[in-house]
Design a protein around this motif. Structure first.
Motif, PDB file in Angstrom:
ATOM      1  N   ARG A  56     -13.315 -31.978 -26.558  1.00 19.70           N
ATOM      2  CA  ARG A  56     -14.219 -32.484 -25.539  1.00 19.70           C
ATOM      3  C   ARG A  56     -13.743 -32.098 -24.168  1.00 19.70           C
ATOM      4  NH1 ARG A  56     -14.934 -38.344 -27.828  1.00 19.70           N
ATOM      5  NH2 ARG A  56     -16.237 -37.798 -29.610  1.00 19.70           N
ATOM      6  N   ILE A  57     -14.653 -31.803 -23.370  1.00 24.35           N
ATOM      7  CA  ILE A  57     -14.304 -31.485 -21.993  1.00 24.35           C
ATOM      8  C   ILE A  57     -14.890 -32.559 -21.098  1.00 24.35           C
ATOM      9  CG2 ILE A  57     -14.697 -29.867 -20.130  1.00 24.35           C
ATOM     10  CD1 ILE A  57     -14.759 -27.861 -22.751  1.00 24.35           C
ATOM     11  N   ARG A  58     -14.081 -33.093 -20.249  1.00 27.33           N
ATOM     12  CA  ARG A  58     -14.517 -34.204 -19.412  1.00 27.33           C
ATOM     13  C   ARG A  58     -14.290 -33.834 -17.953  1.00 27.33           C
ATOM     14  NH1 ARG A  58     -12.136 -38.836 -20.477  1.00 27.33           N
ATOM     15  NH2 ARG A  58     -12.539 -38.637 -22.688  1.00 27.33           N
ATOM     16  N   ALA A  59     -15.226 -34.183 -17.134  1.00 34.32           N
ATOM     17  CA  ALA A  59     -15.072 -33.934 -15.698  1.00 34.32           C
ATOM     18  C   ALA A  59     -14.574 -35.214 -15.036  1.00 34.32           C
ATOM     19  CB  ALA A  59     -16.403 -33.515 -15.095  1.00 34.32           C
ATOM     20  N   LEU A  60     -13.455 -35.118 -14.358  1.00 34.24           N
ATOM     21  CA  LEU A  60     -12.902 -36.281 -13.661  1.00 34.24           C
ATOM     22  C   LEU A  60     -12.869 -35.983 -12.172  1.00 34.24           C
ATOM     23  CD1 LEU A  60      -9.783 -37.111 -15.859  1.00 34.24           C
ATOM     24  CD2 LEU A  60     -12.017 -38.204 -15.899  1.00 34.24           C
ATOM     25  N   PRO A  61     -13.288 -36.934 -11.358  1.00 36.28           N
ATOM     26  CA  PRO A  61     -13.202 -36.691  -9.917  1.00 36.28           C
ATOM     27  C   PRO A  61     -11.752 -36.788  -9.436  1.00 36.28           C
ATOM     28  CG  PRO A  61     -14.057 -38.877 -10.336  1.00 36.28           C
ATOM     29  CD  PRO A  61     -13.847 -38.248 -11.669  1.00 36.28           C
ATOM     30  N   ILE A  62     -11.410 -35.957  -8.478  1.00 37.01           N
ATOM     31  CA  ILE A  62     -10.140 -36.121  -7.776  1.00 37.01           C
ATOM     32  C   ILE A  62     -10.500 -36.760  -6.443  1.00 37.01           C
ATOM     33  CG2 ILE A  62      -8.064 -34.994  -6.894  1.00 37.01           C
ATOM     34  CD1 ILE A  62      -8.813 -32.556  -8.543  1.00 37.01           C
ATOM     35  N   PRO A  63     -10.131 -38.035  -6.251  1.00 39.70           N
ATOM     36  CA  PRO A  63     -10.584 -38.700  -5.034  1.00 39.70           C
ATOM     37  C   PRO A  63     -10.059 -38.013  -3.779  1.00 39.70           C
ATOM     38  CG  PRO A  63      -9.053 -40.079  -6.268  1.00 39.70           C
ATOM     39  CD  PRO A  63      -9.317 -38.890  -7.108  1.00 39.70           C
ATOM     40  N   GLY A 174     -11.790 -52.783   9.907  1.00 39.38           N
ATOM     41  CA  GLY A 174     -12.433 -53.171   8.662  1.00 39.38           C
ATOM     42  C   GLY A 174     -11.525 -52.868   7.491  1.00 39.38           C
ATOM     43  N   TYR A 175     -12.128 -52.614   6.349  1.00 38.95           N
ATOM     44  CA  TYR A 175     -11.339 -52.310   5.169  1.00 38.95           C
ATOM     45  C   TYR A 175     -12.186 -51.479   4.223  1.00 38.95           C
ATOM     46  CZ  TYR A 175     -13.922 -56.366   3.433  1.00 38.95           C
ATOM     47  OH  TYR A 175     -14.913 -57.246   3.094  1.00 38.95           O
ATOM     48  N   VAL A 176     -11.559 -50.971   3.187  1.00 41.78           N
ATOM     49  CA  VAL A 176     -12.299 -50.185   2.197  1.00 41.78           C
ATOM     50  C   VAL A 176     -12.208 -50.872   0.841  1.00 41.78           C
ATOM     51  CG1 VAL A 176     -11.861 -48.009   3.390  1.00 41.78           C
ATOM     52  CG2 VAL A 176     -10.309 -48.754   1.569  1.00 41.78           C
ATOM     53  N   GLY A 177     -13.117 -50.515  -0.015  1.00 40.72           N
ATOM     54  CA  GLY A 177     -13.095 -51.064  -1.360  1.00 40.72           C
ATOM     55  C   GLY A 177     -14.059 -50.290  -2.233  1.00 40.72           C
ATOM     56  N   GLU A 178     -13.985 -50.572  -3.534  1.00 43.74           N
ATOM     57  CA  GLU A 178     -14.856 -49.858  -4.455  1.00 43.74           C
ATOM     58  C   GLU A 178     -16.297 -50.259  -4.192  1.00 43.74           C
ATOM     59  OE1 GLU A 178     -13.267 -49.677  -8.448  1.00 43.74           O
ATOM     60  OE2 GLU A 178     -15.297 -49.502  -9.249  1.00 43.74           O
ATOM     61  N   ILE A 179     -17.178 -49.306  -4.272  1.00 41.88           N
ATOM     62  CA  ILE A 179     -18.602 -49.558  -4.065  1.00 41.88           C
ATOM     63  C   ILE A 179     -19.070 -50.576  -5.108  1.00 41.88           C
ATOM     64  CG2 ILE A 179     -19.320 -47.635  -5.557  1.00 41.88           C
ATOM     65  CD1 ILE A 179     -21.485 -47.024  -3.484  1.00 41.88           C
ATOM     66  N   SER A 180     -19.820 -51.572  -4.661  1.00 40.42           N
ATOM     67  CA  SER A 180     -20.207 -52.638  -5.580  1.00 40.42           C
ATOM     68  C   SER A 180     -21.505 -52.268  -6.298  1.00 40.42           C
ATOM     69  CB  SER A 180     -20.411 -53.942  -4.809  1.00 40.42           C
ATOM     70  OG  SER A 180     -21.573 -53.847  -4.027  1.00 40.42           O
ATOM     71  N   ASP A 181     -21.777 -52.989  -7.380  1.00 40.67           N
ATOM     72  CA  ASP A 181     -23.006 -52.716  -8.123  1.00 40.67           C
ATOM     73  C   ASP A 181     -24.220 -52.909  -7.235  1.00 40.67           C
ATOM     74  OD1 ASP A 181     -21.484 -52.175 -10.274  1.00 40.67           O
ATOM     75  OD2 ASP A 181     -21.843 -54.065 -11.316  1.00 40.67           O
ATOM     76  N   ARG A 182     -24.136 -53.947  -6.378  1.00 42.51           N
ATOM     77  CA  ARG A 182     -25.280 -54.207  -5.506  1.00 42.51           C
ATOM     78  C   ARG A 182     -25.495 -53.074  -4.524  1.00 42.51           C
ATOM     79  NH1 ARG A 182     -24.672 -59.648  -3.255  1.00 42.51           N
ATOM     80  NH2 ARG A 182     -24.565 -58.653  -1.227  1.00 42.51           N
ATOM     81  N   GLU A 193     -21.303 -42.447  -6.326  1.00 43.27           N
ATOM     82  CA  GLU A 193     -21.334 -42.926  -7.689  1.00 43.27           C
ATOM     83  C   GLU A 193     -20.401 -44.111  -7.849  1.00 43.27           C
ATOM     84  OE1 GLU A 193     -20.729 -39.727 -10.437  1.00 43.27           O
ATOM     85  OE2 GLU A 193     -21.918 -38.404  -9.191  1.00 43.27           O
ATOM     86  N   ALA A 194     -20.574 -44.800  -8.967  1.00 43.28           N
ATOM     87  CA  ALA A 194     -19.712 -45.937  -9.269  1.00 43.28           C
ATOM     88  C   ALA A 194     -18.261 -45.483  -9.192  1.00 43.28           C
ATOM     89  CB  ALA A 194     -20.032 -46.469 -10.658  1.00 43.28           C
ATOM     90  N   GLY A 195     -17.421 -46.360  -8.668  1.00 45.79           N
ATOM     91  CA  GLY A 195     -16.006 -46.017  -8.579  1.00 45.79           C
ATOM     92  C   GLY A 195     -15.623 -45.439  -7.233  1.00 45.79           C
ATOM     93  N   SER A 196     -16.600 -45.043  -6.421  1.00 40.64           N
ATOM     94  CA  SER A 196     -16.275 -44.489  -5.112  1.00 40.64           C
ATOM     95  C   SER A 196     -15.658 -45.566  -4.232  1.00 40.64           C
ATOM     96  CB  SER A 196     -17.529 -43.958  -4.414  1.00 40.64           C
ATOM     97  OG  SER A 196     -18.123 -42.944  -5.170  1.00 40.64           O
ATOM     98  N   ILE A 197     -14.701 -45.145  -3.417  1.00 39.37           N
ATOM     99  CA  ILE A 197     -14.103 -46.059  -2.449  1.00 39.37           C
ATOM    100  C   ILE A 197     -14.832 -45.845  -1.123  1.00 39.37           C
ATOM    101  CG2 ILE A 197     -12.003 -46.649  -1.207  1.00 39.37           C
ATOM    102  CD1 ILE A 197     -11.817 -47.343  -4.120  1.00 39.37           C
ATOM    103  N   VAL A 198     -15.402 -46.926  -0.592  1.00 40.89           N
ATOM    104  CA  VAL A 198     -16.185 -46.807   0.637  1.00 40.89           C
ATOM    105  C   VAL A 198     -15.731 -47.849   1.652  1.00 40.89           C
ATOM    106  CG1 VAL A 198     -18.219 -45.885  -0.518  1.00 40.89           C
ATOM    107  CG2 VAL A 198     -17.963 -48.345  -0.256  1.00 40.89           C
ATOM    108  N   GLY A 199     -16.057 -47.617   2.914  1.00 41.91           N
ATOM    109  CA  GLY A 199     -15.790 -48.598   3.940  1.00 41.91           C
ATOM    110  C   GLY A 199     -16.647 -49.834   3.681  1.00 41.91           C
ATOM    111  N   GLN A 200     -16.044 -51.004   3.792  1.00 44.88           N
ATOM    112  CA  GLN A 200     -16.789 -52.220   3.500  1.00 44.88           C
ATOM    113  C   GLN A 200     -16.974 -53.078   4.747  1.00 44.88           C
ATOM    114  OE1 GLN A 200     -18.362 -52.669   0.893  1.00 44.88           O
ATOM    115  NE2 GLN A 200     -17.317 -51.903  -0.906  1.00 44.88           N
ATOM    116  N   ALA A 201     -16.280 -52.734   5.838  1.00 44.11           N
ATOM    117  CA  ALA A 201     -16.415 -53.521   7.060  1.00 44.11           C
ATOM    118  C   ALA A 201     -15.906 -52.672   8.214  1.00 44.11           C
ATOM    119  CB  ALA A 201     -15.624 -54.830   6.965  1.00 44.11           C
TER     120      ALA A 201
END
Lengths: 634, 365
Positions: A56-63, A174-182, A193-201
């Motif tokens: 299997r070949i899987r694509a993984l993001p490198i943050p 502010g701070y950063v955190g994983e993007i929420s479902d909302r 995409e899910a798992g992205s780290i984004v600015g939260q404040a």
């Protein structure tokens, strides 16, 4: 066309025979294909299933690391450090068996919570889940040593946002955190995409798009247990561009030190450009705690803290400006030629107007004072008179012109506009008529709610000669300057500004703001108190902290060529002159490197004037006294 | 334009129904192939295309095919014009110029429609040659017309679609009475042209595709990749498949073009041999009916048109399915009715429409 007529005589037998041949041929080929699929899928199915499992070949993001943040002199405010995440890769929901429990005994995490996250993932069954973020070196060593026994677990190296100053810049950066479902559902962050780290404040959220780099990609070949066998392709991530903020770490440090142990806000800007030099909301939180995902318990703790550490006070705290609003009164009255700086009113300690008696904070009265003295001593009676002569429409117009009841446009998310009560507002919200007595209360900074940063702009208007600035944090991203609206000239006559500046100078030199006095540098300021409970309530418990008024101090310095304009708000600090002005003095003395010589800082002068706390006003329905309405100053 | 009521009774509802079922399966498979990816919502776009295609089909069915065939030369000239325009001015997408940009960013792939025009023209030209048997000489005019179109399409480059014109031409020529000797001759000519093309016309990547087809392990990461992965996907589906949306090969995302040219691969992986039998059975049914239509047709034009279109569809289905199984080199050729893509859906539906058209007008009037 002839065909239609000839048709009847056409002999179609050859055609029909030959069609039959082609038809049979196609049927034969399709049947052959079916046989081949039987061979491929049923006879050799097991062989291909193994191939599918094993190859299997899987694509993984490198943050990609976010752009680092620097202060105006190039000192680091936010950076990225390498951290280790322990992750497990699950190929099937049931496939982990006891692995999670075994791992949790080794490096301590909650296996039930991880299993829940694994089960909640949608779609494909293959997913990498972080079981322990920012793991310690020992944890990493433990996992690496058991690669053979626990192949599902592995260690990822990820950039982790880190704020060396921690609490001190929590509300600005502010701070950063994983993007929420909302956030994913609402599309607040495009194309993430899910798992992205984004600015939260804060700035991290405001400039999220600019600061984020582009993630790289790793294509790895994994075996049926999801363990990486080999890397097939690697696309390097694109780092986020560095950003330079307008913050001056020296001034920020002075602010943090001066506000230690207090609740409130301090914002300092360059009054000519609006560049924010220092910004503090306290108490605050440690933004580093969010970078690797804050624990639910810590979050709950922050939420229920009565001191509200999550509130961004300078842009979200709504307070009555109290006596600081007298700057607005003065600017409006002078510009409208309602008074001159020499206009005098007598203060016997109260004013009788609209069938009611409203008092000044000094019961014995200030005597006959001109505008400069009235501001220096914060005489309420003087400005009751000014307010009555200006009337609510003009007061409201100037307050709005000076930026009240609207966001300042500072580059932070979730700024609140505040509130200004005037006849239009009252009719809209309460369907009620405005009473002239209410104007008196507006004149001394009640019946409105301002944020510290709004009040700061008024001080800056006096400092820079009449221009309303847009406070902002960002100087440049990736070397490209960021533009903000140019300071807007409000059209005040120079002598109006000069008179208010003079009055503000006397506030510090001999008035309520003496505790902000500096040696060798002239400071212009204005104190104020924002009442939090009624006068009667305060009487019941004079020393309860939560009953004490908030102390204000707005200022700029050096007066002749202002380099900094500042607002200090100390919550429940009591009078601004005793709580906020000393903080202002301390900050400015540190910043300019001169001695603070105000009372309490050096040997106190004879009689420091007492800061007024505004008296509660009972607005009573009564027509204005004609005599008073016609009274003219002087 | 109004359809004679009696004609409605003669519409081949079975054939139409089978086409609708296949499109439904196609939409479901597109959803499965793309729901977890970056680009979602394609199944909705496909549904819009189907709706548009059905509306267009209604128009195609309502016009007597003989009138359509009469207009074939004009349509042919228009098609050639558009193909030339696309070659010269079309946007370059992924190294090809296949697209016609309509207003509002609407993209159309003219070659999908050109092949239907070719079918109309070929039917007309051969029907006008009123001979019992045809020699090689009789092929010159229709052959040149089809070759011009094929060359224009091949130059885009879109070899797959260009190739569909070959079975069309050969089938209709055969029906029109081409002697078996001549067929052998045509075959020889094509062999020569083919080898010359190999030497001079094919681009390096096209050659390497054929090489790696012969030995995929030459380049398992490159051109052989799709063939290997598709073969694994199909094979690992087994008898009953891995379940809808559960195909490991498809869902892990290393089947390129899995919602377009390789849609059958997703279907085979997730629904197994059972699904393959069902879908190929439906295609078989449609194609069988199409050739049956050619036999029932009231005139040569109708027979040639139905058979020509049946030949195009047959070639596309057979080639695409064989490609997915790893039997033939990978070419960009959509599976009619099922592959994602507006032009392909429209063209497939028009093709079915033309066949219905011939069948419903099979009785003399």
């Amino acid at each position: 066309m002839g065909t239609a007529r000839v048709r009847i005589y056409e002999d179609l037998r050859t055609v029909q025979r030959r069609v039959g041949v082609v038809q049979a041929l196609v049927a034969l080929v399709l049947a052959g294909l079916l046989v081949y699929f039987w061979h491929l899928q049923v006879i050799r199915g097991k062989y291909f299933r193994d191939l599918a499992e094993n190859n299997r070949i899987r694509a993984l993001p490198i943050p990609a690391p976010r752009g680092p943040l620097f202060d105006r002199k190039g000192r680091i405010l936010a950076e990225n450090r390498s951290s280790f995440n322990v992750v497990v890769t699950s190929e099937r929901k049931d496939g982990l068996g006891g692995a999670l429990e075994r791992l949790s005994r080794l490096i301590s995490f909650d296996p039930a919570e991880v299993r829940e996250r694994l089960n909640n993932t949608q779609g494909p069954r293959f997913r990498t889940v972080v079981v322990k973020a920012d793991a310690s070196d020992e944890d990493v060593a433990t996992i690496e040593a058991r690669r053979l026994e626990e192949p599902e677990a592995s260690v990822d190296v990820v950039p982790l946002r880190s704020y060396p100053l921690g609490v001190g810049l929590a509300h600005s950066l502010g701070y950063v955190g994983e993007i929420s479902d909302r956030q994913l559902e609402s599309g607040a962050f495009e194309k993430l995409e899910a798992g992205s780290i984004v600015g939260q404040a804060g700035v991290e959220l405001q400039y999220n798009r600019e600061l984020m780099g582009r993630d790289g990609l790793r294509r790895i070949v994994v075996n049926s247990r999801g363990v990486e066998v080999t890397e097939a392709e690697r696309k390097a991530p694109l780092d986020g561009p560095p950003a330079t903020l307008t913050i001056d770490l020296d001034l920020q440090a002075a602010v943090v030190e001066a506000m230690a142990g207090k609740s409130g806000s301090v914002v300092a800007i360059d009054p000519n450009s609006g560049e924010i030099l220092a910004y503090l909301s306290t108490p605050a939180f440690d933004p580093n705690a969010f970078s690797s995902g804050i624990k639910a318990s810590e979050w709950a703790e922050l939420l229920k803290d009565p001191e509200k550490p999550l509130m961004n006070r300078p842009i979200q705290g709504g307070y009555a400006p109290g006596s600081t609003f007298k700057l607005v009164d003065a600017l409006a009255a002078l510009q409208e030629r309602v008074i001159t700086p020499q206009t005098k009113f007598n203060c016997p300690g109260y004013l009788s107007v609209y069938n009611t008696v409203i008092r000044c904070h000094k019961e014995s009265g200030h005597g006959t004072v001109d505008m400069t003295q009235a501001i220096a001593l914060s005489c309420n009676v003087y400005f009751y008179n000014v307010g009555i002569r200006l009337e609510i429409e003009r007061l409201s117009r100037y307050a709005h012109m000076l930026g009240f009841a609207q966001p300042t446009g500072v580059d932070l998310p979730h700024e609140l506009p505040g509130l200004f009560q005037d006849p239009e507002w009252k009719m809209r919200t309460q369907q009620a008529r405005w009473f002239p007595a209410e104007t008196v209360s507006v004149a001394i900074g009640q019946a409105m709610s301002v944020t510290p940063i709004q009040l700061l702009r008024v001080a800056a208007v006096v400092a820079n000669g009449g221009k309303l600035v847009t406070p902002h944090f960002m100087k440049a991203v990736g070397g490209r300057p960021v533009d903000f609206p140019a300071p807007k000239d409000l059209g005040f006559r120079p002598e109006v500004i000069a008179a208010v500046r003079e009055a503000m100078l006397s506030v510090v030199s001999e008035g309520t703001g003496m505790r902000a006095k500096l040696e060798g540098i002239q400071v212009a300021g204005k104190t104020g108190s924002a009442q939090v409970v009624t006068h009667a309530r305060l009487e019941t418990n004079k020393h309860a902290r939560e009953y004490q008024p908030h102390g204000w101090f707005v200022c700029f310095a050096p007066a002749e060529n202002p380099k900094v304009a500042m607002v200090v708000m100390v919550e429940h600090g009591t009078a601004g002159g005793t709580s906020a002005a000393p903080v202002g003095g301390q900050i400015l003395s540190r910043y300019f490197g001169v001695r603070a010589i105000g009372p309490g800082m050096t040997p106190p002068p004879d009689n420091p004037p007492v800061e007024p706390s505004p008296q509660p006003l009972r607005a009573q329905v009564a027509p204005p006294s004609p005599a008073l309405a016609q009274a003219r100053p002087n | 334009m109004a359809i004679d009521r009696r004609l409605l009774f003669n519409i081949d509802w079975g054939c139409l129904g089978a086409a609708l079922i296949l499109m439904g399966i196609g939409v479901a498979t597109i959803l499965s192939a793309t729901f977890a990816g970056r680009n979602t919502g394609l199944e909705i776009k496909q549904l819009y295309a189907v709706a548009l295609g059905l509306a267009g089909m209604l128009v195609v069915v309502s016009l007597d095919y003989r009138r359509l065939v009469d207009r074939a030369p004009v349509l042919y000239l228009a098609a050639v014009g558009v193909l030339v325009y696309v070659l010269a001015f079309g946007p370059r997408i992924a190294g090809t110029r296949r697209w016609f940009m309509g207003p509002g960013g609407f993209q159309v792939q003219p070659s999908e429609f050109a092949k239907l025009v070719a079918a109309l023209l070929v039917a007309k030209l051969f029907a006008e040659a009123k001979k019992e048997t045809l020699g090689v000489v009789d092929l010159l005019v229709p052959g040149a017309a089809v070759a011009l179109m094929a060359v224009l399409i091949a130059a885009e480059p879109d070899l797959g679609t260009a190739f569909t014109l070959v079975p069309l031409f050969l089938t209709v020529a055969f029906l029109a009475g081409l002697r078996v000797r001549a067929i052998v001759g045509v075959f020889l000519v094509m062999m020569i042209v083919g080898s010359l093309g190999w030497m001079f016309a094919l681009k390096e990547y096209q050659k390497s595709r054929i090489y790696t087809f012969l030995d995929p392990n030459l380049d398992p990461r490159g051109a052989g990749y799709q063939k290997i992965q598709s073969e694994i996907a199909v094979g690992s589906g087994g008898m009953a498949g891995k379940g809808y949306k559960q195909g490991t090969q498809s869902q892990l995302g290393y089947l390129p073009a899995r919602h377009t040219d390789f849609i059958f691969s997703v279907l085979a992986e997730e629904n197994g041999f059972v699904g393959v039998v069902a879908v190929l059975g439906l295609y078989m049914f449609i194609l069988w009916r199409a050739f049956e239509t050619a036999q029932m047709a009231r005139d040569r034009v109708g027979a040639f048109l139905a058979a020509g279109i049946a030949a195009i569809l047959s070639f596309q289905v057979v080639y695409n399915v064989a490609m997915v199984a790893g039997l033939v080199p990978v070419k960009g050729l959509p599976l009619p009715l099922m592959s994602y893509g507006g032009s392909s859906v429209l063209s497939s539906l028009f093709a079915v429409g033309l066949i219905l058209n011939v069948r419903m007008r099979r009785f003399a009037n």
